[in-house]
Design a protein around this motif. Structure first.
Motif, PDB file in Angstrom:
ATOM      1  N   LYS A  99       0.828  -1.203   0.000  1.00  0.00           N
ATOM      2  CA  LYS A  99       0.000   0.000   0.000  1.00  0.00           C
ATOM      3  C   LYS A  99       0.870   1.264   0.000  1.00  0.00           C
ATOM      4  N   ARG A 100       1.981   1.205   0.750  1.00  0.00           N
ATOM      5  CA  ARG A 100       2.883   2.369   0.784  1.00  0.00           C
ATOM      6  C   ARG A 100       3.503   2.612  -0.588  1.00  0.00           C
ATOM      7  N   ILE A 101       3.982   1.540  -1.211  1.00  0.00           N
ATOM      8  CA  ILE A 101       4.658   1.666  -2.505  1.00  0.00           C
ATOM      9  C   ILE A 101       3.705   2.179  -3.580  1.00  0.00           C
ATOM     10  N   THR A 102       2.451   1.740  -3.520  1.00  0.00           N
ATOM     11  CA  THR A 102       1.472   2.140  -4.538  1.00  0.00           C
ATOM     12  C   THR A 102       0.661   3.359  -4.123  1.00  0.00           C
ATOM     13  N   GLU A 103       1.060   4.009  -3.031  1.00  0.00           N
ATOM     14  CA  GLU A 103       0.356   5.182  -2.519  1.00  0.00           C
ATOM     15  C   GLU A 103      -1.123   4.859  -2.285  1.00  0.00           C
ATOM     16  N   ALA A 104      -1.345   3.704  -1.659  1.00  0.00           N
ATOM     17  CA  ALA A 104      -2.656   3.215  -1.221  1.00  0.00           C
ATOM     18  C   ALA A 104      -3.529   2.672  -2.349  1.00  0.00           C
ATOM     19  N   ARG A 105      -3.060   2.741  -3.566  1.00  0.00           N
ATOM     20  CA  ARG A 105      -3.853   2.215  -4.686  1.00  0.00           C
ATOM     21  C   ARG A 105      -3.971   0.694  -4.638  1.00  0.00           C
ATOM     22  N   GLY A 106      -2.885   0.017  -4.297  1.00  0.00           N
ATOM     23  CA  GLY A 106      -2.845  -1.433  -4.286  1.00  0.00           C
ATOM     24  C   GLY A 106      -2.200  -2.007  -5.535  1.00  0.00           C
ATOM     25  N   VAL A 107      -1.940  -3.289  -5.515  1.00  0.00           N
ATOM     26  CA  VAL A 107      -1.281  -3.951  -6.644  1.00  0.00           C
ATOM     27  C   VAL A 107      -2.332  -4.560  -7.564  1.00  0.00           C
ATOM     28  N   ASP A 108      -1.947  -4.784  -8.812  1.00  0.00           N
ATOM     29  CA  ASP A 108      -2.888  -5.300  -9.800  1.00  0.00           C
ATOM     30  C   ASP A 108      -2.910  -6.822  -9.862  1.00  0.00           C
ATOM     31  N   VAL A 109      -1.737  -7.449  -9.712  1.00  0.00           N
ATOM     32  CA  VAL A 109      -1.652  -8.904  -9.818  1.00  0.00           C
ATOM     33  C   VAL A 109      -0.749  -9.437  -8.712  1.00  0.00           C
ATOM     34  N   VAL A 110      -1.177 -10.543  -8.091  1.00  0.00           N
ATOM     35  CA  VAL A 110      -0.365 -11.252  -7.106  1.00  0.00           C
ATOM     36  C   VAL A 110      -0.155 -12.676  -7.590  1.00  0.00           C
ATOM     37  N   LEU A 111       1.092 -13.124  -7.604  1.00  0.00           N
ATOM     38  CA  LEU A 111       1.398 -14.527  -7.862  1.00  0.00           C
ATOM     39  C   LEU A 111       1.702 -15.171  -6.518  1.00  0.00           C
ATOM     40  N   ASP A 112       0.824 -16.098  -6.119  1.00  0.00           N
ATOM     41  CA  ASP A 112       0.844 -16.654  -4.766  1.00  0.00           C
ATOM     42  C   ASP A 112       1.218 -18.133  -4.802  1.00  0.00           C
ATOM     43  N   MET A 113       2.293 -18.481  -4.114  1.00  0.00           N
ATOM     44  CA  MET A 113       2.708 -19.878  -3.974  1.00  0.00           C
ATOM     45  C   MET A 113       2.485 -20.380  -2.548  1.00  0.00           C
ATOM     46  N   VAL A 114       1.811 -19.581  -1.723  1.00  0.00           N
ATOM     47  CA  VAL A 114       1.647 -19.892  -0.305  1.00  0.00           C
ATOM     48  C   VAL A 114       0.221 -20.310   0.014  1.00  0.00           C
ATOM     49  N   ALA A 115      -0.770 -19.518  -0.434  1.00  0.00           N
ATOM     50  CA  ALA A 115      -2.189 -19.726  -0.120  1.00  0.00           C
ATOM     51  C   ALA A 115      -2.397 -19.626   1.399  1.00  0.00           C
ATOM     52  N   GLY A 116      -3.215 -20.478   1.995  1.00  0.00           N
ATOM     53  CA  GLY A 116      -3.465 -20.381   3.424  1.00  0.00           C
ATOM     54  C   GLY A 116      -3.920 -18.988   3.810  1.00  0.00           C
ATOM     55  N   ASP A 117      -3.385 -18.476   4.920  1.00  0.00           N
ATOM     56  CA  ASP A 117      -3.821 -17.161   5.392  1.00  0.00           C
ATOM     57  C   ASP A 117      -3.256 -16.006   4.575  1.00  0.00           C
ATOM     58  N   TYR A 118      -2.373 -16.313   3.619  1.00  0.00           N
ATOM     59  CA  TYR A 118      -1.859 -15.249   2.743  1.00  0.00           C
ATOM     60  C   TYR A 118      -2.962 -14.677   1.856  1.00  0.00           C
ATOM     61  N   VAL A 119      -3.935 -15.481   1.487  1.00  0.00           N
ATOM     62  CA  VAL A 119      -4.947 -15.019   0.546  1.00  0.00           C
ATOM     63  C   VAL A 119      -5.709 -13.819   1.105  1.00  0.00           C
ATOM     64  N   ALA A 120      -6.082 -13.879   2.366  1.00  0.00           N
ATOM     65  CA  ALA A 120      -6.798 -12.760   2.976  1.00  0.00           C
ATOM     66  C   ALA A 120      -5.957 -11.488   2.949  1.00  0.00           C
ATOM     67  N   ARG A 121      -4.680 -11.625   3.215  1.00  0.00           N
ATOM     68  CA  ARG A 121      -3.801 -10.455   3.216  1.00  0.00           C
ATOM     69  C   ARG A 121      -3.613  -9.914   1.798  1.00  0.00           C
ATOM     70  N   GLU A 122      -3.564 -10.814   0.825  1.00  0.00           N
ATOM     71  CA  GLU A 122      -3.414 -10.376  -0.568  1.00  0.00           C
ATOM     72  C   GLU A 122      -4.659  -9.646  -1.054  1.00  0.00           C
ATOM     73  N   VAL A 123      -5.835 -10.118  -0.630  1.00  0.00           N
ATOM     74  CA  VAL A 123      -7.062  -9.416  -0.976  1.00  0.00           C
ATOM     75  C   VAL A 123      -7.004  -7.979  -0.455  1.00  0.00           C
ATOM     76  N   GLU A 124      -6.449  -7.798   0.738  1.00  0.00           N
ATOM     77  CA  GLU A 124      -6.357  -6.466   1.337  1.00  0.00           C
ATOM     78  C   GLU A 124      -5.481  -5.519   0.522  1.00  0.00           C
ATOM     79  N   CYS A 125      -4.484  -6.063  -0.173  1.00  0.00           N
ATOM     80  CA  CYS A 125      -3.547  -5.157  -0.857  1.00  0.00           C
ATOM     81  C   CYS A 125      -3.772  -5.072  -2.364  1.00  0.00           C
ATOM     82  N   LEU A 126      -4.904  -5.597  -2.850  1.00  0.00           N
ATOM     83  CA  LEU A 126      -5.203  -5.507  -4.280  1.00  0.00           C
ATOM     84  C   LEU A 126      -5.864  -4.180  -4.635  1.00  0.00           C
ATOM     85  N   ALA A 127      -5.554  -3.690  -5.823  1.00  0.00           N
ATOM     86  CA  ALA A 127      -6.238  -2.534  -6.375  1.00  0.00           C
ATOM     87  C   ALA A 127      -7.583  -2.967  -6.946  1.00  0.00           C
ATOM     88  N   GLU A 128      -8.407  -2.013  -7.325  1.00  0.00           N
ATOM     89  CA  GLU A 128      -9.664  -2.349  -7.984  1.00  0.00           C
ATOM     90  C   GLU A 128      -9.375  -3.156  -9.251  1.00  0.00           C
TER      91      GLU A 128
END
Length: 328
Positions: free
Chosen positions: A204-233
Motif C-alpha cells: 500500500k505504501r509503494i502504490t500510494e494506497a492504490r494497491g497492486v494489480d496482480v499477485v502470484l501466490d505460492m503460499v495460499a493459506g492465510d496469505y490469501v486474505a492479506r493479498e485481498v487487502e492489498c489488491l487494487a480495484e
C-alpha cells in the motif's frame, strides 16, 4: 538407462540411482538424450507421496530436461522444425530424472543460443508456469504493479524478470535481507522481507494506497486474505501452490466492491495441446529476450544425478536463490 527412482515415500534419502529400460517415443513424441534435469518443488511433493503423476505418466520424478534429440515422430518433428541432433529443452509430466526422456514434440523448445544444457534445463517448468498464470490467466499488462511471493524461488526469479521485461512494476517478497537484495538485482523495483515487514502495508505504501494489480501466490493459506487487502480495484490473485495450507478465509466484501478475481491453476495435468500453446507463445515472446540476454536463467547449484538426495535437501532448506539442476 540410469534414472533417479523414488524407492518409497519419504525424505530426500529415498531417492536412489537405479536402472530402467529406456523409453520409446510414440506418436507426436520425441526421445531426448538428457544432459541436465531441472528440480522443482512438485518433485519434492511427489517424493513425499503428496503429488501423484498423471495417469499414464512415468513414475520417475522430473518435469523439465535439456539434451539432444535422438529420434521421434518424423512428421510431428518436421512440423515443429525439429531434427535429430538438435539441442532442445522440454516440459514433461514426469520421467525427467533419467538419461533418456520422452517428450511431446510441441512441448519442446530450442536451447537458446549460447546457453549451456544446465541453463536450458532450468527454463521449461518455471517459464511455462509463469507465462500461463501471470500473463495468460492474470493478464498482467505494462504499467501495472505485480507482487510475487517468494521472489528467490525458481518461479520467483522467472516472474520478476518477465514482469519487468514486459513493463510492470515489480514487488517481490523474500525471507531475508540477502534474498531481498537478490530480488532487486534481478530487476524487482521493490523487495520486502516478509519476516520483518508486513507486505500488505508495504504494498500500500509503494502504490500510494492504490494497491497492486496482480499477485502470484505460492503460499495460499492465510496469505490469501492479506493479498485481498492489498489488491487494487480489478486486481487478480493467481494461486499456483499451497505451501501455507489449502484453507483460506478472506473479506468477500472487498472482493465484491473491488471486483477482484481469485483464481489458480496446476500445469502438470493439463492436455498436451494446452502446453503446446504455451510453448508457442514462449518461443514468440520470451525466447528472443533470453537470446538477447534481457532475461536470464538463475542457477544456484548443480548436482550429479547420483546426488539427487542432496539436491532435494537443499531445495527443502529454502536456502537457494534460483534453480537447482541435476547433470548426467
Amino acid at each position: 538407462m540410469h534414472a533417479v527412482e523414488i524407492t518409497s515415500f519419504g525424505g530426500p534419502e529415498v531417492l536412489r540411482l537405479g536402472e530402467r529400460p529406456a523409453p520409446v517415443a510414440g506418436a507426436g513424441e520425441l526421445l531426448i538424450r538428457v544432459a541436465a534435469s531441472g528440480i522443482n518443488r512438485p518433485d519434492v511433493l511427489q517424493r513425499m507421496g503428496h503429488y501423484a503423476p498423471p495417469p499414464g505418466t512415468s513414475d520417475l520424478p522430473g518435469l523439465e530436461v535439456a539434451g539432444v534429440v535422438e529420434s521421434g515422430d518424423a512428421l510431428a518433428m518436421a512440423e515443429a522444425g525439429i531434427r535429430v541432433g538438435d539441442r532442445v529443452c522440454a516440459l514433461v509430466a514426469g520421467g525427467g530424472y533419467a538419461q533418456w526422456c520422452v517428450a511431446p514434440v510441441v512441448q519442446c523448445l530450442p536451447v537458446p543460443d549460447g546457453f549451456s544444457d544446465v541453463e536450458a534445463a532450468s527454463l521449461p517448468e518455471t517459464f511455462f508456469t509463469v507465462w500461463s498464470n501471470v500473463f495468460d490467466r492474470a493478464r498482467l499488462q505494462a504499467g501495472e504493479t505485480f507482487l510475487v511471493q517468494g521472489g528467490t524461488s525458481g518461479i520467483g526469479v522467472t516472474a520478476i524478470q518477465l514482469a519487468r521485461a514486459f513493463g510492470a512494476t515489480v514487488i517481490a517478497t523474500a525471507g531475508s535481507d540477502d534474498k531481498c537484495a537478490a530480488c532487486l538485482a534481478l530487476g524487482a523495483h521493490h523487495a520486502v522481507n516478509y519476516k520483518s515487514r508486513d507486505f500488505v502495508a508495504e504494498a500500500k505504501r509503494i502504490t500510494e494506497a492504490r494497491g497492486v494489480d496482480v499477485v502470484l501466490d505460492m503460499v495460499a493459506g492465510d496469505y490469501v486474505a492479506r493479498e485481498v487487502e492489498c489488491l487494487a480495484e480489478g486486481g487478480r490473485i493467481v494461486i499456483i501452490a499451497v505451501q501455507g495450507g489449502v484453507q483460506s478465509g478472506f473479506n468477500a466484501g472487498l472482493v465484491l466492491r473491488k471486483r477482484l478475481t481469485i483464481t489458480g491453476s496446476t500445469l502438470r495435468p493439463r492436455p498436451v495441446a494446452f502446453k503446446g500453446a504455451i510453448a508457442r507463445a514462449l518461443r514468440e515472446h520470451v525466447w528472443p529476450l533470453l537470446t538477447a540476454g534481457k532475461v536470464r536463467p538463475v542457477i544456484h547449484s548443480t548436482f550429479a544425478a547420483a546426488d539427487a538426495a542432496q539436491a532435494h535437501a537443499l531445495m527443502e532448506s529454502n536456502q537457494h536463490v534460483g534453480k537447482i539442476v541435476l547433470t548426467w
